[in-house]
Design a protein around this motif. Structure first.
Motif, PDB file in Angstrom:
ATOM      1  N   UNK A   1       0.797  -1.222   0.000  1.00  0.00           N
ATOM      2  CA  UNK A   1       0.000   0.000   0.000  1.00  0.00           C
ATOM      3  C   UNK A   1       0.826   1.265   0.000  1.00  0.00           C
ATOM      4  N   UNK A   2       2.146   1.143  -0.006  1.00  0.00           N
ATOM      5  CA  UNK A   2       3.026   2.318   0.002  1.00  0.00           C
ATOM      6  C   UNK A   2       3.035   2.967  -1.379  1.00  0.00           C
ATOM      7  N   UNK A   3       2.960   4.296  -1.391  1.00  0.00           N
ATOM      8  CA  UNK A   3       2.856   5.037  -2.640  1.00  0.00           C
ATOM      9  C   UNK A   3       4.116   5.838  -2.923  1.00  0.00           C
ATOM     10  N   UNK A   4       4.440   5.928  -4.207  1.00  0.00           N
ATOM     11  CA  UNK A   4       5.595   6.711  -4.650  1.00  0.00           C
ATOM     12  C   UNK A   4       5.188   8.167  -4.876  1.00  0.00           C
ATOM     13  N   UNK A   5       6.188   9.032  -4.995  1.00  0.00           N
ATOM     14  CA  UNK A   5       5.954  10.445  -5.278  1.00  0.00           C
ATOM     15  C   UNK A   5       5.755  10.604  -6.783  1.00  0.00           C
ATOM     16  N   UNK A   6       4.566  10.261  -7.226  1.00  0.00           N
ATOM     17  CA  UNK A   6       4.279  10.236  -8.656  1.00  0.00           C
ATOM     18  C   UNK A   6       4.385  11.629  -9.273  1.00  0.00           C
ATOM     19  N   UNK A   7       3.969  12.645  -8.554  1.00  0.00           N
ATOM     20  CA  UNK A   7       4.024  14.000  -9.111  1.00  0.00           C
ATOM     21  C   UNK A   7       5.456  14.395  -9.460  1.00  0.00           C
ATOM     22  N   UNK A   8       6.383  14.157  -8.535  1.00  0.00           N
ATOM     23  CA  UNK A   8       7.786  14.487  -8.801  1.00  0.00           C
ATOM     24  C   UNK A   8       8.346  13.620  -9.915  1.00  0.00           C
ATOM     25  N   UNK A   9       8.002  12.331  -9.918  1.00  0.00           N
ATOM     26  CA  UNK A   9       8.497  11.435 -10.962  1.00  0.00           C
ATOM     27  C   UNK A   9       7.969  11.847 -12.333  1.00  0.00           C
ATOM     28  N   UNK A  10       6.727  12.290 -12.394  1.00  0.00           N
ATOM     29  CA  UNK A  10       6.170  12.715 -13.683  1.00  0.00           C
ATOM     30  C   UNK A  10       6.880  13.971 -14.197  1.00  0.00           C
ATOM     31  N   UNK A  11       7.158  14.900 -13.308  1.00  0.00           N
ATOM     32  CA  UNK A  11       7.884  16.110 -13.717  1.00  0.00           C
ATOM     33  C   UNK A  11       9.280  15.763 -14.226  1.00  0.00           C
ATOM     34  N   UNK A  12       9.937  14.825 -13.530  1.00  0.00           N
ATOM     35  CA  UNK A  12      11.266  14.394 -13.971  1.00  0.00           C
ATOM     36  C   UNK A  12      11.204  13.752 -15.354  1.00  0.00           C
ATOM     37  N   UNK A  13      10.252  12.852 -15.527  1.00  0.00           N
ATOM     38  CA  UNK A  13      10.133  12.163 -16.813  1.00  0.00           C
ATOM     39  C   UNK A  13       9.914  13.161 -17.938  1.00  0.00           C
ATOM     40  N   UNK A  14       9.022  14.080 -17.745  1.00  0.00           N
ATOM     41  CA  UNK A  14       8.688  15.002 -18.824  1.00  0.00           C
ATOM     42  C   UNK A  14       9.816  16.001 -19.084  1.00  0.00           C
ATOM     43  N   UNK A  15      10.602  16.282 -18.052  1.00  0.00           N
ATOM     44  CA  UNK A  15      11.774  17.149 -18.246  1.00  0.00           C
ATOM     45  C   UNK A  15      12.750  16.514 -19.225  1.00  0.00           C
ATOM     46  N   UNK A  16      12.852  15.181 -19.183  1.00  0.00           N
ATOM     47  CA  UNK A  16      13.817  14.482 -20.032  1.00  0.00           C
ATOM     48  C   UNK A  16      13.152  13.787 -21.227  1.00  0.00           C
ATOM     49  N   UNK A  17      11.923  14.182 -21.524  1.00  0.00           N
ATOM     50  CA  UNK A  17      11.238  13.617 -22.684  1.00  0.00           C
ATOM     51  C   UNK A  17      10.830  12.175 -22.524  1.00  0.00           C
TER      52      UNK A  17
END
Length: 445
Positions: free
Chosen positions: A162-178
């Motif tokens: 049930x532990x959740x990752x920091x999806x918001x930060x991960x999404x920003x990182x992904x989109x920064x690098x295409x």
């Protein structure tokens, strides 16, 4: 909200039509409980539409789900999140993307890698007490994204605890690098409907899957594939068909259709009640048991006991609960997971609390060392190893051999060593700790 699939099935069942088509039960109620649903079980007849068509009663129901989940598009799967994972990865394959995956991925991800000939680059979470859960360090993700062109990142969140990752930060990182962010959100179908919307799509993921049957009132095999990135919409149904039965279940689709009605009318009140009950249960037992919560966030209806920190073996705790007529979602030496649902009434929470209160045990000192082992060396592709001739060995006899097809308990179905990797002494140690006794290895010529 209208329920087009359900309405059609009921109308057809009452029509008196002579069924000169599949299924072979012909809609006839028999003498067993299961046959009561036969009148509603049909195949792709005229006016019934098709799961993979862009028009019809199923497509109409999917549009209802799209509005409820606030996505750009939501598609139904009757093959569980497994089919959704296969579809997401196939789309990435079409784009020739390099797949980066957080290591505590479900076996369904690895099976898709075998089918699609994908060799993922792994990032290990920082494990706590178990290899199925850990903290994802965004710095490590960014370093991998920097050196991996045309990438996608695959994350399991919530994980099995049930532990959740920091999806918001991960999404920003992904989109920064295409890069594209894919999330296995199988255990998080309720996340859009809490006071704060923590669903991966709301937090920036490009695609994710939810298993409706895990957390919502839907039949087993019912799942959603959600999209935020509109460019993928035209391809999804065609790609899903690659992995689907040509006779998809109308009953499972119908359960998703009825789930829409529940989500529109009842989910907010029911989740508020469920959260209140879970919080009361945590307060009731926290002096006796250590209740696990994720480092970043936790899916509220996963009631996870850290048995290791509570001083009891999780498998023993599960057996004690079974004696009290309570069946858990998952247990291993370190953890016990119980899943609540928005349909649970107060008596369910009371029964769990009473059972936990009644269990007597002598608190054991630390009996489980922290999980911390390096990635095993890779010497063969995932696909080649999984499709090679194999032999099954005792764990202690497998050191130095190449893992063939992964054979892990489900749940949680998270492998310690992956197809194509060398079985190391560290892997053997962890597998023994978790009760895994044999492993399939590539047969030596």
């Amino acid at each position: 909200m209208n329920t087009p699939i359900y309405d059609y099935l009921v109308k057809y069942a009452k029509s008196g039509t002579t069924r000169m088509h599949m299924p072979g039960h012909k809609g006839v109620r028999g003498k067993n409980a299961l046959s009561e649903i036969f009148p509603l079980d049909i195949t792709e007849i005229t006016d019934a539409g098709n799961l993979f068509e862009e028009e019809g009663i199923i497509a109409e129901s999917e549009k209802n789900a799209t509005g409820l989940f606030k996505t750009e598009a939501t598609f139904y799967s009757v093959g569980g999140s497994t089919q959704c994972i296969q579809t997401m990865l196939a789309v990435m394959k079409y784009e020739n993307r390099n797949v980066i995956a957080i290591r505590n991925a479900h076996r369904a991800f690895l099976s898709a890698c075998v089918l699609l000939d994908i060799d993922p680059q792994w990032i290990c979470p920082h494990y706590e007490d178990t290899f199925i859960s850990g903290t994802i360090l965004t710095d490590e993700v960014e370093e991998k994204l920097k050196v991996t062109p045309n990438a996608c990142l695959y994350v399991t969140s919530p994980d099995y605890l049930g532990c959740m990752a920091d999806i918001k930060t991960l999404s920003l990182l992904c989109h920064r690098y295409g890069a594209v962010l894919l999330v296995d959100n199988a255990h998080g179908a309720c996340l859009p409907f809490y006071d704060e919307n923590l669903h991966p799509i709301a937090l920036g993921a490009d695609m994710c899957c939810d298993s409706a049957h895990k957390m919502l009132p839907a039949l087993t095999g019912a799942a959603y594939l959600h999209l935020k990135n509109r460019k993928y919409i035209p391809y999804i149904k065609e790609v899903m068909l690659l992995f689907a039965s040509t006779s998809p279940s109308y009953l499972i689709s119908c359960s998703l259709d009825l789930c829409n009605e529940f989500l529109e009318n009842d989910i907010t009140e029911r989740l508020s009640f469920a959260q209140d009950q879970v919080n009361k249960l945590c307060d009731r037992v926290k002096g006796k048991f250590h209740i696990q919560r994720g480092t970043f966030a936790h899916e509220p209806l996963h009631f996870t006991i850290n048995a290791f920190k509570s001083g009891i073996d999780g498998n023993i705790l599960m057996k004690n609960l079974q004696e009290k007529n309570i069946e858990c979602e998952f247990a291993c030496p370190t953890h016990v997971v119980m899943l609540f649902s928005p349909v649970d009434e107060e008596n369910v929470y009371t029964a769990v609390g009473d059972a936990l209160d009644s269990i007597v045990f002598e608190r054991k000192p630390d009996f489980f060392e922290k999980i911390n082992f390096p990635l095993p060396p890779k010497c063969m592709s995932v696909r080649k190893a999984a499709l090679s001739p194999y032999e099954e060995l005792k764990i202690e006899d497998a050191e130095g051999r190449i893992c063939a097809n992964t054979n892990v308990p489900c749940p949680p179905a998270v492998p310690i060593v992956v197809s194509g990797e060398t079985v190391t002494s560290e892997c053997i140690y962890v597998m023994k700790k978790f009760g895994i006794k044999t492993i399939k290895v590539v047969k030596e010529v």
